[in-house]
Every structure is written in C-alpha cells, then in structure tokens.
Design a protein around this motif. Structure first.
Motif, PDB file in Angstrom:
ATOM      1  N   ILE A 143     -23.255  67.196  54.984  1.00 59.10           N
ATOM      2  CA  ILE A 143     -23.948  67.312  53.794  1.00 59.10           C
ATOM      3  C   ILE A 143     -23.540  68.513  52.814  1.00 59.10           C
ATOM      4  O   ILE A 143     -23.808  68.183  51.713  1.00 59.10           O
ATOM      5  CB  ILE A 143     -25.374  67.426  54.356  1.00 59.10           C
ATOM      6  CG1 ILE A 143     -25.878  66.021  55.173  1.00 59.10           C
ATOM      7  CG2 ILE A 143     -26.440  68.057  53.274  1.00 59.10           C
ATOM      8  CD1 ILE A 143     -27.223  66.206  55.925  1.00 59.10           C
ATOM      9  N   ARG A 147     -23.230  67.304  49.105  1.00 60.98           N
ATOM     10  CA  ARG A 147     -24.519  67.582  48.259  1.00 60.98           C
ATOM     11  C   ARG A 147     -24.349  68.954  47.708  1.00 60.98           C
ATOM     12  O   ARG A 147     -25.252  69.151  46.722  1.00 60.98           O
ATOM     13  CB  ARG A 147     -25.639  67.379  49.085  1.00 60.98           C
ATOM     14  CG  ARG A 147     -26.003  65.801  49.381  1.00 60.98           C
ATOM     15  CD  ARG A 147     -27.171  66.009  50.126  1.00 60.98           C
ATOM     16  NE  ARG A 147     -27.603  64.533  50.475  1.00 60.98           N
ATOM     17  CZ  ARG A 147     -28.409  64.270  51.429  1.00 60.98           C
ATOM     18  NH1 ARG A 147     -29.055  64.840  52.054  1.00 60.98           N
ATOM     19  NH2 ARG A 147     -28.711  62.920  51.971  1.00 60.98           N
ATOM     20  N   HIS A 148     -23.725  69.863  48.284  1.00 60.64           N
ATOM     21  CA  HIS A 148     -23.831  71.183  47.849  1.00 60.64           C
ATOM     22  C   HIS A 148     -22.602  71.814  47.262  1.00 60.64           C
ATOM     23  O   HIS A 148     -22.388  73.098  47.033  1.00 60.64           O
ATOM     24  CB  HIS A 148     -24.432  71.967  49.009  1.00 60.64           C
ATOM     25  CG  HIS A 148     -25.682  71.561  49.417  1.00 60.64           C
ATOM     26  ND1 HIS A 148     -27.072  72.038  48.684  1.00 60.64           N
ATOM     27  CD2 HIS A 148     -26.134  70.629  50.331  1.00 60.64           C
ATOM     28  CE1 HIS A 148     -27.874  71.401  49.178  1.00 60.64           C
ATOM     29  NE2 HIS A 148     -27.612  70.756  50.331  1.00 60.64           N
ATOM     30  N   LEU A 223     -22.060  59.667  52.619  1.00 58.39           N
ATOM     31  CA  LEU A 223     -22.872  60.094  51.608  1.00 58.39           C
ATOM     32  C   LEU A 223     -21.894  59.896  50.375  1.00 58.39           C
ATOM     33  O   LEU A 223     -22.595  59.829  49.294  1.00 58.39           O
ATOM     34  CB  LEU A 223     -22.864  61.654  51.905  1.00 58.39           C
ATOM     35  CG  LEU A 223     -23.804  61.999  52.961  1.00 58.39           C
ATOM     36  CD1 LEU A 223     -23.873  63.395  53.226  1.00 58.39           C
ATOM     37  CD2 LEU A 223     -25.137  61.623  52.616  1.00 58.39           C
ATOM     38  N   GLU A 227     -23.489  57.941  46.957  1.00 51.69           N
ATOM     39  CA  GLU A 227     -23.199  58.450  45.697  1.00 51.69           C
ATOM     40  C   GLU A 227     -22.738  57.626  44.554  1.00 51.69           C
ATOM     41  O   GLU A 227     -22.878  58.039  43.382  1.00 51.69           O
ATOM     42  CB  GLU A 227     -22.529  60.181  45.604  1.00 51.69           C
ATOM     43  CG  GLU A 227     -23.526  60.984  46.528  1.00 51.69           C
ATOM     44  CD  GLU A 227     -23.313  62.363  46.325  1.00 51.69           C
ATOM     45  OE1 GLU A 227     -22.098  62.668  45.793  1.00 51.69           O
ATOM     46  OE2 GLU A 227     -24.010  63.201  46.501  1.00 51.69           O
TER      47      GLU A 227
END
Length: 229
Positions: A143, A147-148, A223, A227
């Motif tokens: 994650i 995401r970061h 993920l 996206e």
C-alpha cells in the motif's frame, strides 16, 4: 493456568492495541511509549509502568512493547474515535461477526503456535479467515508503494531484509521502518496483526515471513490494476 485459544489471544491483541491508543491521549504517556525504539523489554523502563498490567499473563513482552512504541509514533491515531488500519480495499477492519471494528484480536504466550481450527467453515463468519484477510505488514508495505509513492525496489529490499532478521534485529528494524512510513504519512498498520506475528516470530519465522511476502506482491499487482480502471 489453561493455555489460551487462538481466539482469546487475538481478542487480547485487539484489546491491547485499543488500550495503548487510549493511553496515547496523554502526551506524557505517549512520549514514554515512543521511547522504546524496539529495544528489549528490560531496557524500556519508561514504558513498563504503562504496559505491565496490559501484558501480564500473555508473554512476548518485547513484541508488546515494540507495538506500543509503533502506535505512539503515529501522527494520527483515530478517526471519529476509532483507529482504522489502511487496507488494500479501503474498507475498515472487520470483526469476527462481520461487523466493523477499530483493530484486530489475540493473545500470546509460550503456548503452541496459533492455529485456526476453532473456526468452522460454513459458518456465517470464519474468525480465522477474517483475521487473515486483515492487512499484514507485507500488504501495508505494498500500500505504501502504490498509494504513497514509495520506491518499489527499495521497499521490496526492505521486506526481504526484515523477513530474514532474528527477533533481536527485527524489532529495531520495524521501529526504523515505522519512522520511514510516518514521515510520509503512509500505510496505517494493523497493529494487532503485527503483534501476533512478532509474538510468534521466534517460533514460526519462516511461515510468518512467507505470509508477508505472499501478501506484498499480490497486493502490489491488485492495487495497480485497480488504479488503472
């Protein structure tokens, strides 16, 4: 004293996390808890007065103190009074009854390694399965990458290194990793799940390390795919 069941251990882990988060509302206690830095229990004299009652009877004192330190390091602990780990799906943690809850369960001790045979397939909610669906460290690191904006190659190398470490090096390594994530406001960890893994690391390192890897790589792919759509 009879050995604790897996569900009792996990209930303890969730309860421990909730109580530490509550203690962190006092800034002086939070500073004491953050002072641990993954060091052995005997060297965490500032933490001990706040944790001794919480860990009594459950063993794995260093696992508890390390997780308490990681919790105290977080920039933001609660949303509307609840701590919700960041999951790959974006959904909050799920309780064994199928209801949402702040964080995970369990207990630890020198009993045999945890098993999930108390959870019967076919029931409305399989507690063992729901526990394993929660984001372990491998999923949380994936994650952080997707995401970061963390570098995938460096994060993959960190995970490989962590999974090979003995517990005396793993704990300070996690403290360093938590600071790295915190500085980028990334990946809110499922502390109770991590507590169980740390509690059993010396007994079951290969299995736990495999679970982290088996969560990390598929979560990266999932993920990224989500996206793109």
């Amino acid at each position: 004293m009879p050995a604790l069941t897996t569900m009792q251990r996990r209930a303890h882990y969730d309860d421990f996390v909730a109580q530490v988060i509550d203690q962190c509302t006092d800034n002086s206690i939070r500073a004491d808890l953050a002072s641990g830095r993954g060091r052995p229990w005997a060297e965490c004299d500032r933490m001990q007065p706040h944790l001794i009652r919480l860990v009594a009877g459950y063993g794995a004192r260093r696992a508890h103190s390390t997780v308490a330190c990681l919790i105290a390091m977080q920039r933001r602990l609660t949303d509307d009074g609840r701590y919700l780990p960041e999951s790959a799906s974006g959904d909050p943690s799920v309780d064994a009854d199928g209801t949402t809850q702040p964080s995970p369960p369990a207990v630890d001790t020198a009993a045999a390694a945890p098993t999930d045979n108390s959870a019967r397939p076919g029931t409305r909610a399989n507690p063992g399965l729901l526990w394993r669906m929660r984001p372990n460290l491998g999923a949380s690191l994936a994650i952080a990458v997707v995401r970061h904006g963390f570098d995938e190659e460096r994060m993959t190398e960190r995970l490989k290194t962590l999974t090979k470490l003995p517990s005396e090096l793993l704990h300070p390594g996690l403290w360093s990793l938590a600071g790295y994530l915190r500085n980028h406001d990334a990946a809110r960890l499922d502390f109770a799940l991590l507590l169980e893994d740390l509690a059993w690391w010396d007994n079951d390192q290969p299995e736990i390390a495999t679970r982290w890897r088996e969560s990390y790589f598929p979560t990266l792919d999932r993920l990224r795919l989500s996206e793109e759509h």
